[in-house]
Structures are given as C-alpha cells and as structure tokens.
Design an enzyme around this catalytic site. Sequence first.
Site, mmCIF file in Angstrom:
data_model
loop_
_atom_site.group_PDB
_atom_site.id
_atom_site.type_symbol
_atom_site.label_atom_id
_atom_site.label_comp_id
_atom_site.label_asym_id
_atom_site.label_seq_id
_atom_site.Cartn_x
_atom_site.Cartn_y
_atom_site.Cartn_z
ATOM 1 N N TYR A 240 5.082 10.753 -17.762
ATOM 2 C CA TYR A 240 5.004 10.563 -16.308
ATOM 3 C C TYR A 240 3.850 9.622 -15.961
ATOM 4 O O TYR A 240 4.007 8.708 -15.141
ATOM 5 C CB TYR A 240 4.819 11.923 -15.626
ATOM 6 C CG TYR A 240 4.563 11.842 -14.141
ATOM 7 C CD1 TYR A 240 5.581 11.530 -13.246
ATOM 8 C CD2 TYR A 240 3.279 12.068 -13.620
ATOM 9 C CE1 TYR A 240 5.338 11.446 -11.882
ATOM 10 C CE2 TYR A 240 3.039 11.993 -12.254
ATOM 11 C CZ TYR A 240 4.064 11.684 -11.400
ATOM 12 O OH TYR A 240 3.830 11.595 -10.046
ATOM 13 N N GLU B 277 5.393 16.877 -3.328
ATOM 14 C CA GLU B 277 3.950 17.062 -3.145
ATOM 15 C C GLU B 277 3.684 18.250 -2.223
ATOM 16 O O GLU B 277 2.712 18.992 -2.403
ATOM 17 C CB GLU B 277 3.301 15.791 -2.587
ATOM 18 C CG GLU B 277 3.217 14.637 -3.568
ATOM 19 C CD GLU B 277 2.263 14.890 -4.722
ATOM 20 O OE1 GLU B 277 1.510 15.878 -4.692
ATOM 21 O OE2 GLU B 277 2.291 14.090 -5.679
ATOM 22 N N TRP C 72 0.703 19.858 -10.373
ATOM 23 C CA TRP C 72 1.818 18.906 -10.385
ATOM 24 C C TRP C 72 2.661 19.093 -11.635
ATOM 25 O O TRP C 72 3.883 18.903 -11.598
ATOM 26 C CB TRP C 72 1.320 17.470 -10.274
ATOM 27 C CG TRP C 72 2.440 16.487 -10.454
ATOM 28 C CD1 TRP C 72 2.625 15.604 -11.466
ATOM 29 C CD2 TRP C 72 3.580 16.332 -9.592
ATOM 30 N NE1 TRP C 72 3.797 14.907 -11.293
ATOM 31 C CE2 TRP C 72 4.402 15.340 -10.153
ATOM 32 C CE3 TRP C 72 3.977 16.951 -8.406
ATOM 33 C CZ2 TRP C 72 5.602 14.936 -9.564
ATOM 34 C CZ3 TRP C 72 5.179 16.557 -7.821
ATOM 35 C CH2 TRP C 72 5.974 15.551 -8.399
#
Length: 209
Positions: free
Chosen positions: A28, A50, A58
Amino acid sequence: MTARGIITGEDGRDRCAWHANLEDYQRYHDEEWGRPIADDIRLFEKICLEGFQSGLSWLTILRKREAFRAAFAGFDFDVVATFGNTDVERCLADTGIVRHRGKIVSTINNAKRAQELRAEFGTLARYFWSHEPGANERPKAVTYETIAANPTTPTSVMISKDLKKRGWTFVGPTTVYAFMQAMGLVNDHVEGCCCREKIEQMRASFVRP
C-alpha cells in the site's frame, strides 16, 4: 526504525517506517499512498474509509477494504445514495467490515452529499484539488517529526469545516488530512523514503482537474 522515521526493507530500500515491513502495508505504501488521484469513486471511497478508521488503525481498514467495497457497491456514490434501512441492517450484520451504525449511516449520507458536490463542481476531484495546499503551507523538509507534530493543517481544517457545512459527517480535520496524504494532495513520504521522489514526479506531471 531510525530517528528519521525510516525503516529498511528486506530489499534494502529505505521507506517511511509506518508500514513496519508488513507485506500488504508495504505494498500500500509503495503502490498507492501519496499518488495523486482524480477519480471520483476512489476519492469517495477513501474519505469514507478514513471515517471508518477513526479510533482504529488504517491497517485494520486496509485489510477489510475488499469487504467494504462489496458492502458499499464499490463506493459508487450514486448507488450508495439509494441505500435504506435494509442496507444499514445488512451492513451491521456484515462481519467483514467495521459494524458501526453511525459510520454506516454516515457513508450513505455522504454519498448524497457527494452527488450535491458533483452537481456544483462537476466532479469531486475538482472540488478537492481546488484546495491543494500551496508551497507556503508545506514544511521545508518532510520528516517524521513534522508529520507527527501536524496531524492537521490549515487546509484540512478549512475543508473539514466546509464539508460539515455541506452536511458531510465523520470528516474532521485529522480525517481530512489523512485523506489528503493518501490521495496525493500532499507528498508526506518522508525525506529519505525511496518513494518520495517518485511521488514528487507524479505530482509534477499530474493534470489537476
């Protein structure tokens, strides 16, 4: 990890330390985070995820991302805007996602607000990129210390306030700044990260909406 917030991977390359050399997180970092995005679906997905991340990591959201995409019609906000109570209950029963009623309802609400934003500006991308921070707002050197000390910025505060006035929810200034970092409105790969210069080049050639 060094004092610069850098970690060296098994391939010998230095990267931002936050991915901790976890394979999916490193991918990522290398292939997505910070690359400038102008696709409305991607932008809507990210600001919603988010919001789901609030209070969590995350990495937790990233590992559930495909389940989120399945639950929310690939984050096609024209489809999500039509969701009703049955869809809320379906999502609450989905063990693959974060089952938080407020955040699920927020995603449906924000889909409707995204339609309104598109109607006004033409695209979500045009709205968000019109708020790209100027050089005067950016630090002279992007370091772990500067990022850690600035979880929000004047621009993220301003965007957050504007979105809330427009009826968006779960879009606080910290959430908005994380969105800006991920979608390439800023380049917060730290100095010394192998991706920093590549992202700078991508941002330089990126055609703003």
